[in-house]
Design a protein around this motif. Structure first.
Motif, PDB file in Angstrom:
ATOM      1  N   ARG A 168      13.281  -5.331 -12.486  1.00 22.79           N
ATOM      2  CA  ARG A 168      13.626  -6.140 -13.654  1.00 22.79           C
ATOM      3  C   ARG A 168      14.875  -6.984 -13.391  1.00 22.79           C
ATOM      4  NH1 ARG A 168      16.909  -5.306 -18.150  1.00 22.79           N
ATOM      5  NH2 ARG A 168      16.273  -6.463 -20.013  1.00 22.79           N
ATOM      6  N   VAL A 169      15.863  -6.413 -12.732  1.00 25.63           N
ATOM      7  CA  VAL A 169      17.079  -7.165 -12.407  1.00 25.63           C
ATOM      8  C   VAL A 169      16.727  -8.366 -11.539  1.00 25.63           C
ATOM      9  CG1 VAL A 169      19.253  -7.081 -11.120  1.00 25.63           C
ATOM     10  CG2 VAL A 169      18.635  -5.204 -12.669  1.00 25.63           C
ATOM     11  N   GLU A 170      15.884  -8.158 -10.539  1.00 22.28           N
ATOM     12  CA  GLU A 170      15.466  -9.258  -9.672  1.00 22.28           C
ATOM     13  C   GLU A 170      14.660 -10.293 -10.452  1.00 22.28           C
ATOM     14  OE1 GLU A 170      12.547  -9.785  -5.816  1.00 22.28           O
ATOM     15  OE2 GLU A 170      13.986  -8.109  -5.799  1.00 22.28           O
ATOM     16  N   LEU A 171      13.802  -9.822 -11.364  1.00 16.71           N
ATOM     17  CA  LEU A 171      12.983 -10.734 -12.163  1.00 16.71           C
ATOM     18  C   LEU A 171      13.849 -11.595 -13.082  1.00 16.71           C
ATOM     19  CD1 LEU A 171      10.135 -11.649 -13.145  1.00 16.71           C
ATOM     20  CD2 LEU A 171      10.296  -9.856 -14.865  1.00 16.71           C
ATOM     21  N   LYS A 225       0.823  -1.222   0.000  1.00 19.15           N
ATOM     22  CA  LYS A 225       0.000   0.000   0.000  1.00 19.15           C
ATOM     23  C   LYS A 225       0.852   1.264   0.000  1.00 19.15           C
ATOM     24  CE  LYS A 225      -3.504  -2.718   0.206  1.00 19.15           C
ATOM     25  NZ  LYS A 225      -4.230  -3.033  -1.046  1.00 19.15           N
ATOM     26  N   GLN A 226       1.979   1.219   0.680  1.00 22.83           N
ATOM     27  CA  GLN A 226       2.856   2.378   0.757  1.00 22.83           C
ATOM     28  C   GLN A 226       3.927   2.299  -0.333  1.00 22.83           C
ATOM     29  OE1 GLN A 226       2.307   4.965   2.754  1.00 22.83           O
ATOM     30  NE2 GLN A 226       0.492   3.861   3.499  1.00 22.83           N
ATOM     31  N   PRO A 227       4.081   3.346  -1.135  1.00 25.12           N
ATOM     32  CA  PRO A 227       5.086   3.318  -2.212  1.00 25.12           C
ATOM     33  C   PRO A 227       6.485   2.963  -1.721  1.00 25.12           C
ATOM     34  CG  PRO A 227       3.648   5.218  -2.472  1.00 25.12           C
ATOM     35  CD  PRO A 227       3.289   4.586  -1.153  1.00 25.12           C
ATOM     36  N   ALA A 228       6.848   3.390  -0.523  1.00 25.71           N
ATOM     37  CA  ALA A 228       8.200   3.143  -0.006  1.00 25.71           C
ATOM     38  C   ALA A 228       8.459   1.658   0.221  1.00 25.71           C
ATOM     39  CB  ALA A 228       8.418   3.910   1.299  1.00 25.71           C
ATOM     40  N   GLN A 229       7.380   0.846   0.325  1.00 22.79           N
ATOM     41  CA  GLN A 229       7.542  -0.579   0.569  1.00 22.79           C
ATOM     42  C   GLN A 229       7.595  -1.390  -0.726  1.00 22.79           C
ATOM     43  OE1 GLN A 229       4.222  -1.448   3.130  1.00 22.79           O
ATOM     44  NE2 GLN A 229       5.157  -0.468   4.929  1.00 22.79           N
ATOM     45  N   ARG A 230       7.412  -0.724  -1.861  1.00 22.58           N
ATOM     46  CA  ARG A 230       7.466  -1.408  -3.149  1.00 22.58           C
ATOM     47  C   ARG A 230       8.896  -1.372  -3.691  1.00 22.58           C
ATOM     48  NH1 ARG A 230       2.822   2.476  -5.279  1.00 22.58           N
ATOM     49  NH2 ARG A 230       1.291   2.026  -3.636  1.00 22.58           N
ATOM     50  N   TYR A 231       9.061  -1.870  -4.907  1.00 28.86           N
ATOM     51  CA  TYR A 231      10.349  -1.736  -5.584  1.00 28.86           C
ATOM     52  C   TYR A 231      10.631  -0.260  -5.819  1.00 28.86           C
ATOM     53  CZ  TYR A 231      10.257  -6.755  -6.360  1.00 28.86           C
ATOM     54  OH  TYR A 231      10.234  -8.115  -6.169  1.00 28.86           O
ATOM     55  N   GLU A 232      11.889   0.116  -5.675  1.00 29.44           N
ATOM     56  CA  GLU A 232      12.250   1.516  -5.862  1.00 29.44           C
ATOM     57  C   GLU A 232      12.154   1.951  -7.309  1.00 29.44           C
ATOM     58  OE1 GLU A 232      16.005   2.482  -4.211  1.00 29.44           O
ATOM     59  OE2 GLU A 232      15.457   1.919  -2.152  1.00 29.44           O
ATOM     60  N   SER A 233      12.382   1.009  -8.238  1.00 28.36           N
ATOM     61  CA  SER A 233      12.377   1.369  -9.655  1.00 28.36           C
ATOM     62  C   SER A 233      12.024   0.145 -10.484  1.00 28.36           C
ATOM     63  CB  SER A 233      13.747   1.889 -10.090  1.00 28.36           C
ATOM     64  OG  SER A 233      14.715   0.840 -10.035  1.00 28.36           O
ATOM     65  N   ALA A 234      11.566   0.408 -11.702  1.00 21.41           N
ATOM     66  CA  ALA A 234      11.279  -0.686 -12.631  1.00 21.41           C
ATOM     67  C   ALA A 234      12.555  -1.435 -12.980  1.00 21.41           C
ATOM     68  CB  ALA A 234      10.620  -0.127 -13.893  1.00 21.41           C
ATOM     69  N   GLN A 235      13.667  -0.724 -13.084  1.00 21.29           N
ATOM     70  CA  GLN A 235      14.929  -1.378 -13.431  1.00 21.29           C
ATOM     71  C   GLN A 235      15.375  -2.312 -12.312  1.00 21.29           C
ATOM     72  OE1 GLN A 235      16.429  -1.574 -16.226  1.00 21.29           O
ATOM     73  NE2 GLN A 235      18.156  -2.771 -15.451  1.00 21.29           N
ATOM     74  N   GLY A 236      15.243  -1.876 -11.059  1.00 21.76           N
ATOM     75  CA  GLY A 236      15.608  -2.736  -9.944  1.00 21.76           C
ATOM     76  C   GLY A 236      14.755  -3.990  -9.898  1.00 21.76           C
TER      77      GLY A 236
END
Length: 474
Positions: free
Chosen positions: A277-280, A264-275
């Protein structure tokens, strides 16, 4: 009230209109041709009355601004997984955007097909498409564009398997805002909590929406559904059940990834799409390493054609071949057009494990989106085996089996079938025909040959040619 019939325009600006691709409340999209360079485009036109109607609602008044916003947002983005904008203009009171024409269908349509058939999307394919989506979002966010309406209807799946983002009509640009803080805009089931709250948003809002899309791809169900008020309550306050509770075969790493994106809180999500993607990509690499090729090749054309190695013919039972670097480079380039940069690792791993071209084709084919792409790989590797004179362990077994069993089919008939079949599936036809003849009578032989044909071929007509030896092979 009598419905108004829209007359198909012959031309909009310099673009020659061919047919309607789709209609919406705001616009009509035509298939058109740019005569200057003979390129087909998707020509999106806003309804003329919306440009000058001073008496409409506030939402209606914002539509022309959204149209221009789409041209500006997508126009600054040049990426293989984002639908390109070629042109914007007005002609005879009609505003238009000339977009890249993508043959294929929306992800929403693909999801509906799987729902209708009761089947799930293959996990690896889902993650490959999603990696492409994240790559596109990382690029857009880096240049200051937040899409704000990521959903299956705005994702196109091209025939070769590319996933492309479209419809930047409500995108937020770093040069200004289409809506003010306090206004709510988006598609309810895919909106982030901060969108519902009318708060300031950033790129992490797109990542929440992407998480909803991933959940739906994995489970076939949108995590937030119901009446608008119910959806809003769910998005703002409730976490959905883990994807694996609805699709039991999913690994725990996928659950953790999706639930993090839906925080629910943006700070608890991934910081960026690139970050993300690297994990994915790391997860995708791990999952492909876990998959036993003997369990996965069943979805490839090799098995349908009777060419899959037997269960005991894995890489552990035969030494890998020394594959020519130029062949591996060619395979990597072709695979990269479907799965992106992870292609390099996939090809290297498959080449290190494969003891023959059939196994290599099977291991790579499972990452491809459709039969046409898989057949292309199969044909490429068959040509390599033929031109290099390599007799792979699997081919040797076929030849030995043919000698020991004694095919009931006349060799001349097998040769004829191989020639006829080659016009449809390429050089691998000879092995298919020989395999089909092993221990078979005429009926079984014909049935096996028919199963090897692409779906587009008239199987009855093909089999009829086998009874007319003097008919031309093509």
């Amino acid at each position: 009230m009598i419905a108004r019939t829209e007359v198909l325009p012959r031309q909009v600006g310099r673009y020659q209109v061919e047919r309607v691709l789709g209609r919406g409340a705001m616009s009509t999209v035509y298939l058109a041709t740019d005569p200057h360079i003979q390129r087909q485009v998707a020509l999106k036109t806003i309804r003329a009355e919306l440009l000058n109607d001073a008496h409409g609602t506030a939402a209606d008044a914002e539509l022309p601004a959204r149209f221009i916003n789409e041209a500006r947002a997508a126009g600054r983005l040049v990426h293989p997984h984002i639908v390109s904008v070629f042109d914007y203009g007005e002609a005879d009171g009609v505003a238009f955007i000339a977009l890249e024409y993508v043959r294929g269908e929306t992800l929403a349509a693909r999801l509906a097909q799987h729902a209708a058939s009761g089947t799930a999307m293959p996990l690896i394919r889902v993650l490959v498409w999603f990696a492409q989506l994240l790559d596109a979002l990382a690029y857009a966010h880096d240049v200051g564009v937040i899409h704000r309406d990521i959903k299956p209807a705005n994702l196109l799946i091209a025939p070769r398997g590319e996933c492309k983002i479209t419809d930047f009509g409500i995108a937020q640009l770093d040069t200004g805002r289409l809506t003010q803080v306090g206004m709510m805009i988006g598609t309810p089931s895919y909106m982030s909590p901060e969108q519902y709250a009318g708060a300031q948003i950033d790129a992490r809002s797109d990542l929440f929406s992407a998480g909803v899309v991933l959940y739906e791809m994995l489970t076939g169900m949108c995590p937030f559904s119901g009446a608008s008020a119910v959806v809003m309550q769910q998005v703002m306050n409730e976490m959905p059940p883990a994807p694996s509770s609805r699709a039991a075969a999913l690994p725990p790493e996928v659950d953790a990834m999706v639930l993090k994106a839906l925080a629910k809180q943006p700070a608890q999500r991934y910081e960026s799409a690139q970050g993300w993607r690297v994990e994915l990509l790391a997860l995708l690499d791990t999952l492909t390493a876990r998959i036993d090729p003997d369990q996965t090749v069943v979805v490839t054309p090799l098995v349908r054609e009777g060419l899959a190695p037997p269960a005991n013919a894995t890489a552990a039972h035969a030494a890998p071949l020394a594959w020519p670097p130029e062949l591996l480079a060619q395979l990597e380039r072709r695979l990269a057009s479907h799965v992106g940069p992870v292609a390099s690792r996939l090809v290297r791993r498959a080449a290190a494990q494969a003891a023959d071209s059939h196994t290599l084709a099977a291991q790579l084919a499972r990452h491809l989106p459709d039969d046409a792409a898989r057949q292309e790989f199969t044909t490429l590797l068959a040509r390599h085996a033929t031109s290099s004179g390599i007799v792979t362990p699997h081919a040797a077994r076929l030849e030995s089996g043919a000698r020991q069993t004694g095919a009931a089919i006349d060799p001349a008939r097998v040769e004829l079938a191989a020639r006829r079949l080659a016009t449809h599936i390429g050089p691998i036809a000879r092995i298919v025909a020989q395999r089909a003849a092993l221990g078979a009578d005429i009926a079984a032989f014909h049935a096996r040959l028919a199963d090897a044909l692409p779906a587009s071929v008239d199987k009855r007509a093909f089999l009829d040619t086998l009874d007319t030896p003097n008919a031309p092979d093509n």
